[in-house]
Design a protein around this motif. Structure first.
Motif, short mmCIF file in Angstrom:
data_model
loop_
_atom_site.label_atom_id
_atom_site.label_comp_id
_atom_site.label_asym_id
_atom_site.label_seq_id
_atom_site.Cartn_x
_atom_site.Cartn_y
_atom_site.Cartn_z
N SER A 1 48.27 35.39 46.24
CA SER A 1 48.82 37.17 46.19
C SER A 1 50.08 36.67 46.61
O SER A 1 50.62 36.63 47.84
N ASN B 1 51.14 39.50 49.27
CA ASN B 1 50.63 39.78 51.04
C ASN B 1 50.07 37.52 51.51
O ASN B 1 49.32 37.85 51.06
N LEU C 1 46.54 36.04 52.81
CA LEU C 1 45.75 34.98 52.46
C LEU C 1 46.21 33.76 52.74
O LEU C 1 45.00 32.82 53.31
N LEU D 1 42.20 40.98 47.97
CA LEU D 1 43.93 40.57 48.19
C LEU D 1 44.52 39.93 46.64
O LEU D 1 45.01 40.05 46.28
N ASN D 2 43.23 39.27 46.13
CA ASN D 2 43.74 38.28 45.41
C ASN D 2 45.02 39.50 43.50
O ASN D 2 43.72 40.68 43.66
N ASP D 3 45.62 38.57 43.46
CA ASP D 3 46.95 39.96 42.43
C ASP D 3 46.41 39.86 41.35
O ASP D 3 46.37 40.81 40.26
#
Length: 629
Positions: free
Chosen positions: A383, A386, A389, A428-430
């Motif tokens: 991420s 952010n 993570l 949260l993972n892109d």
């Protein structure tokens, strides 16, 4: 959807607090602990959230279709299985958490996960405070400090591990958020919701407040280290240094990376060697610090490894290991007797203080490969917007390290935190894409068919769960009826058998009640033998032996106590009861053998009771000798 999110958030918060304060472990060998039945009321809630998710979705997509495909086998298992019902505590707790956090992934935004993680962080401060209070209480009453400081966990070792695993989250909320050092900024669109939820974070520009929070964090670290020293938990000590190292790395990440790039490969190799030597030295010291405890864990691992071929591919089944292990330990000491190096280290245990070895035996080689793939996937999540993570990953690392010599996967609070961290990381993972392309009409109809099946199963499950929950409280009320006649209590138990026929703890409790009365001993044996298909414990075996003894079937009673004396080889009381049965059965050969073991076996903890048993053993042996002539 907003009120659905709030309802799910509230439910998860209540579950976590209940786990933390009352229901600490996902396996409890005491037959009196059955609190997992209280979670049955969550099944109707799960069905409700699934309906909301499908009804409110703007369009069907492939991810939503996976939900019923995943949930249908779980509901079928709970409804129609013999061994994977609510009575299987560990299995049921894991399934409930998996379902709830899967729903959270689809329903929640990042804000809801932040709230839950903030709640977990507050709970760490609460646990530290309880530990300090318990220390002063134990000093006043001259108690053993290493056993008296246990927070809400009733166990000092797992308590120490819990407060250590909170270090990364404490660091984040007390240091990083305060300094806006990560990407939690009001200007970041992705995190505006968090700041709208916590408007007080805007005032953290004050340097005075930042320093205050830093000192609070340092005070918590000092308190944590002091409590770990008091508990003498070796796992917590090692993981504590790991937590401090991770905090130091987050604080000096740039400088550390620059330094490592500067030095040569030979110097890096030298640093690795020095680090390995220091860590190995610390581990060796800690092993000998509580040598008997360490030997006990090695015994359990050795027993399990000796059965590596059993259930190799698919495992014993989640939550079923606790049924197999006592039998494996009994078989081990049947062959080795008192000559074994591990004789004094054996005890009543159902978990082996190595979650990975136990998990391998439960889910088998194939399941363990999937577990490793899932862990690798988690640590590959990224991420850019952010860095929170990184903190989540650090928390998971500490929990995973605890799993090598403790039992975090069987502690409900740890399980909750582990699933919470994994769910947060996925959101949260892109690369996670929830808005997938529209699916074909055929696939949509297939999804609707799956949904109909899921609805039917969920309605059945909801009805059965509410009904079973009502009967559970009836079962609990039986224990408190001291003035009720035995006949009425027996009728109450009989009425509950159709509901709890696969619950080994219920059957053990009922069988124990029947074995107390000589008239009902035949029924007691049938019930207790049925109980042992699902639940093996010292109470179950002893009650069976008592029932056989009252029926004067001494050979059967002896066989039960022989098994128990192999499972708990250093227990003098069990062997003495076995000797008395041999005397009743006039079994000179076996009685002499058991008496000889009692007189020669080493003593773990000297006590007057052991001296009394040995004196009476000599008298019984003399009586057997005189009878045999």
């Amino acid at each position: 959807m907003k009120w659905a999110r709030f309802a799910l958030l509230l439910l998860l918060a209540i579950i976590f607090l209940w786990f933390l304060c009352q229901y600490n472990y996902s396996f409890n060998y005491s037959f009196l602990v059955n609190d997992q039945y209280k979670l049955l009321l969550l099944l109707p809630c799960i069905s409700f959230f699934i309906l909301i998710l499908f009804y409110k979705s703007s369009r069907w997509n492939k991810m939503l279709i996976l939900l019923p495909i995943f949930f249908i086998p779980l509901f079928c298992e709970l409804l129609f299985s013999k061994y994977y019902t609510v009575a299987n505590e560990h299995f049921f707790i894991v399934i409930i958490l998996v379902i709830f956090f899967l729903l959270g992934i689809f329903l929640f935004r990042i804000k809801e996960f932040y709230i839950l993680l903030l709640l977990v962080t507050v709970s760490y401060s609460f646990q530290l405070l309880i530990g300090v209070v318990q220390y002063f209480e134990s000093v006043n009453f001259n108690k053993n400090l290493s056993l008296s400081v246990y927070g809400t966990f009733q166990n000092s070792g797992i308590y120490a591990c819990y407060i250590v695993c909170g270090i990364p989250l404490q660091y984040y909320f007390f240091i990083c958020v305060a300094r806006n050092n990560l990407s939690l900024r009001p200007s970041d669109n992705k995190n505006k919701s968090l700041f709208s939820l916590h408007p007080f974070l805007i005032i953290l520009n004050s340097k005075c407040l930042i320093y205050s929070l830093k000192y609070i964090f340092l005070l918590q670290i000092v308190t944590c280290s002091w409590l770990i020293y008091l508990t003498k938990s070796r796992t917590a000590i090692i993981v504590f240094f790991g937590g401090i190292f991770l905090v130091f790395y987050f604080e000096r990440k740039t400088q550390i990376e620059k330094y490592l790039k500067k030095i040569s490969k030979f110097q890096r190799f030298g640093l690795c060697i020095c680090f390995t030597i220091v860590v190995s030295g610390i581990i060796c010291y800690l092993v000998y610090f509580k040598k008997t405890s360490a030997i006990g864990r090695i015994l359990m691992w050795k027993v399990v490894i000796s059965h590596w071929k059993d259930h190799f591919w698919f495992g014993t089944g989640l939550g079923r290991f606790t049924w197999y292990y006592p039998q494996w330990q009994a078989d081990y000491f049947l062959q080795h007797h008192t000559t074994c190096d591990f004789f004094l280290a054996a005890g009543e245990s159902y978990i082996i203080f190595n979650e990975y070895l136990q998990l391998f035996k439960e889910i088998g080689f194939i399941g363990f490969i999937f577990f490793i793939v899932a862990i690798c996937y988690f640590f590959k999540l990224k991420s850019k917007s952010n860095n929170f993570l990184l903190i989540i990953k650090a928390t998971v690392i500490l929990i995973l390290f605890c799993g090598f010599t403790s039992y975090p996967f069987h502690t409900t609070s740890f399980l909750f935190l582990l699933f919470l961290c994994c769910s947060s990381a996925i959101v949260l993972n892109d690369s996670t894409k929830w808005d997938m392309e529209n699916i074909t009409l055929t696939t949509k109809r297939l999804g609707q068919a799956f949904l109909c099946v899921l609805l039917i199963l969920s309605i059945i499950a909801s009805y059965k769960s509410i009904r079973q929950n009502v009967y559970f409280y009836r079962w609990k009320s039986i224990r408190n009826r001291a003035n009720t006649s035995s006949k009425m209590i027996k009728e109450e138990y009989l009425s509950l058998i159709p509901i709890f026929k696969y619950d080994g703890k219920f059957l053990t409790e009922y069988g124990k009640f029947l074995s107390a009365d000589s008239i009902n001993c035949s029924d007691a044996i049938k019930i207790l033998e049925s109980a042992r298909q699902y639940y093996v414990s010292v109470v179950t075996v002893k009650s069976t032996s008592i029932a056989y003894n009252k029926l004067r079937l001494y050979s059967n009673a002896i066989a039960e106590l022989e098994w128990l004396s192999c499972y708990l080889p250093n227990n003098f009381q069990t062997k003495f009861e076995l000797l008395k049965l041999c005397q009743l059965n006039n079994d000179f050969k076996k009685g002499t053998e058991v008496g000889g073991i009692i007189l020669s076996m080493p003593v773990k903890i000297p006590a007057k009771e052991i001296d009394r048993i040995r004196v009476e053993t000599k008298m019984i042996l003399a009586d057997l000798n005189s009878t045999s002539r």
